[in-house]
Design an enzyme around this catalytic site. Structure first.
Site, PDB file in Angstrom:
ATOM      1  CB  ALA A  90      -0.928   0.005   1.217  1.00 29.29           C
ATOM      2  CG  ASP A  91       2.859   4.935  -1.600  1.00 27.45           C
ATOM      3  OD1 ASP A  91       3.867   4.721  -0.895  1.00 27.45           O
ATOM      4  OD2 ASP A  91       2.642   6.018  -2.162  1.00 27.45           O
ATOM      5  CB  THR A  92      -0.774   6.945   2.193  1.00 29.84           C
ATOM      6  OG1 THR A  92      -1.392   5.731   2.618  1.00 29.84           O
ATOM      7  CG2 THR A  92      -1.687   8.119   2.514  1.00 29.84           C
TER       8      THR A  92
END
Length: 206
Positions: A90-92
Site C-alpha cells: 500500500a502507499d499513501t
C-alpha cells in the site's frame, strides 16, 4: 478459509500503522521489507504532469512488483524459510488540488507543508495491491486554520517526519480535523474496506 489458501500474507511495508490495521482485521502477516541494495525511495519519484491518483497507483504497483520479485529471490535461496503467500502493498499520498505533498525532507519542509494545508480542504489517497489487484481509496479532509506556534510545536514533536503530507490523522493533528469524508483507516495508511474486498477472493472472511 479454504485449505489451498495461506492463512497469512506478506506485508511489504515498514509502517506500524499498516500492521496495526491488519491486526484489526484479524489478518496474520509477516514483513517483506526491501533488501539493503534496493532503492525503495526511487520508486516514489514523481513524474512531470502526473496527477495524484495516477501517481499513488503507479507507485503502489511498482512497490508490489518489487516486493514480489524480492520474495522470489528469497524463495530461490531458501523456499522453506519463505513459504509462498500473498503479498500486500500500500502507499499513501496527500494532495492539495493537483499538488502532491509527500514526506517532508526536514523540519522546515514539514512546516511548509503543514502551512499549506492550514485551513484548507485536501485529499488523502491510498492505493492497495494484493496479488496484482488494486483498489484506491480517496478521502477528503478539512483542517481548521493553524497558528505558526501550533505548526512549530507539531514539527518539534517529530510526528510529521516520514509521513505523507507531514501528519498522522491518528496523532495530534486529529485535533485540527474539522471534517473528514471517506476512510479514516485509509488516511492512516490502509483502507480496511478496500483491503477486505481484495482479500475475500483469496479466502479470507470478514
Amino acid at each position: 478459509m479454504p485449505d489451498t489458501v495461506c492463512p497469512w500474507l506478506y506485508l511489504a511495508s515498514q509502517s506500524p500503522r499498516r500492521r496495526q490495521l491488519l491486526d484489526q482485521l484479524g489478518v496474520a502477516h509477516r514483513l517483506l521489507l526491501p533488501d539493503a541494495d534496493e532503492d525503495a525511495e526511487a520508486l516514489e519519484q514523481e513524474r512531470p504532469g502526473e496527477c495524484p491518483e495516477d501517481y499513488v497507483q503507479r507507485v503502489t504497483r511498482a512497490k508490489w512488483e518489487a516486493a514480489t520479485a524480492r520474495l522470489a529471490r528469497h524463495r530461490d535461496r531458501d523456499a522453506a524459510a519463505w513459504p509462498a503467500a500473498p503479498v500486500l502493498c500500500a502507499d499513501t499520498t496527500v494532495a492539495l488540488g493537483d499538488r502532491i505533498l509527500g514526506k517532508p525532507a526536514d523540519a522546515a519542509d514539514a512546516a511548509r507543508i503543514l502551512s499549506s494545508l492550514s485551513g484548507q480542504d485536501h485529499r488523502v489517497l491510498t492505493a492497495v495491491v494484493v496479488e496484482g489487484q488494486l483498489r484506491l481509496s480517496v478521502s477528503q479532509v478539512r483542517w481548521r486554520t493553524l497558528s505558526v506556534d501550533e505548526i512549530a510545536r507539531y514539527v518539534a514533536s517529530g510526528e510529521p517526519m516520514g509521513k505523507a503530507g507531514a501528519y498522522a490523522i491518528q496523532g495530534r493533528s486529529g485535533a485540527w480535523t474539522a471534517h473528514l469524508s471517506g476512510s479514516y483507516s485509509g488516511i492512516m495508511g490502509l483502507p480496511l474496506f478496500e483491503t477486505a474486498e481484495l482479500l475475500k477472493p483469496l479466502g479470507w472472511q470478514f
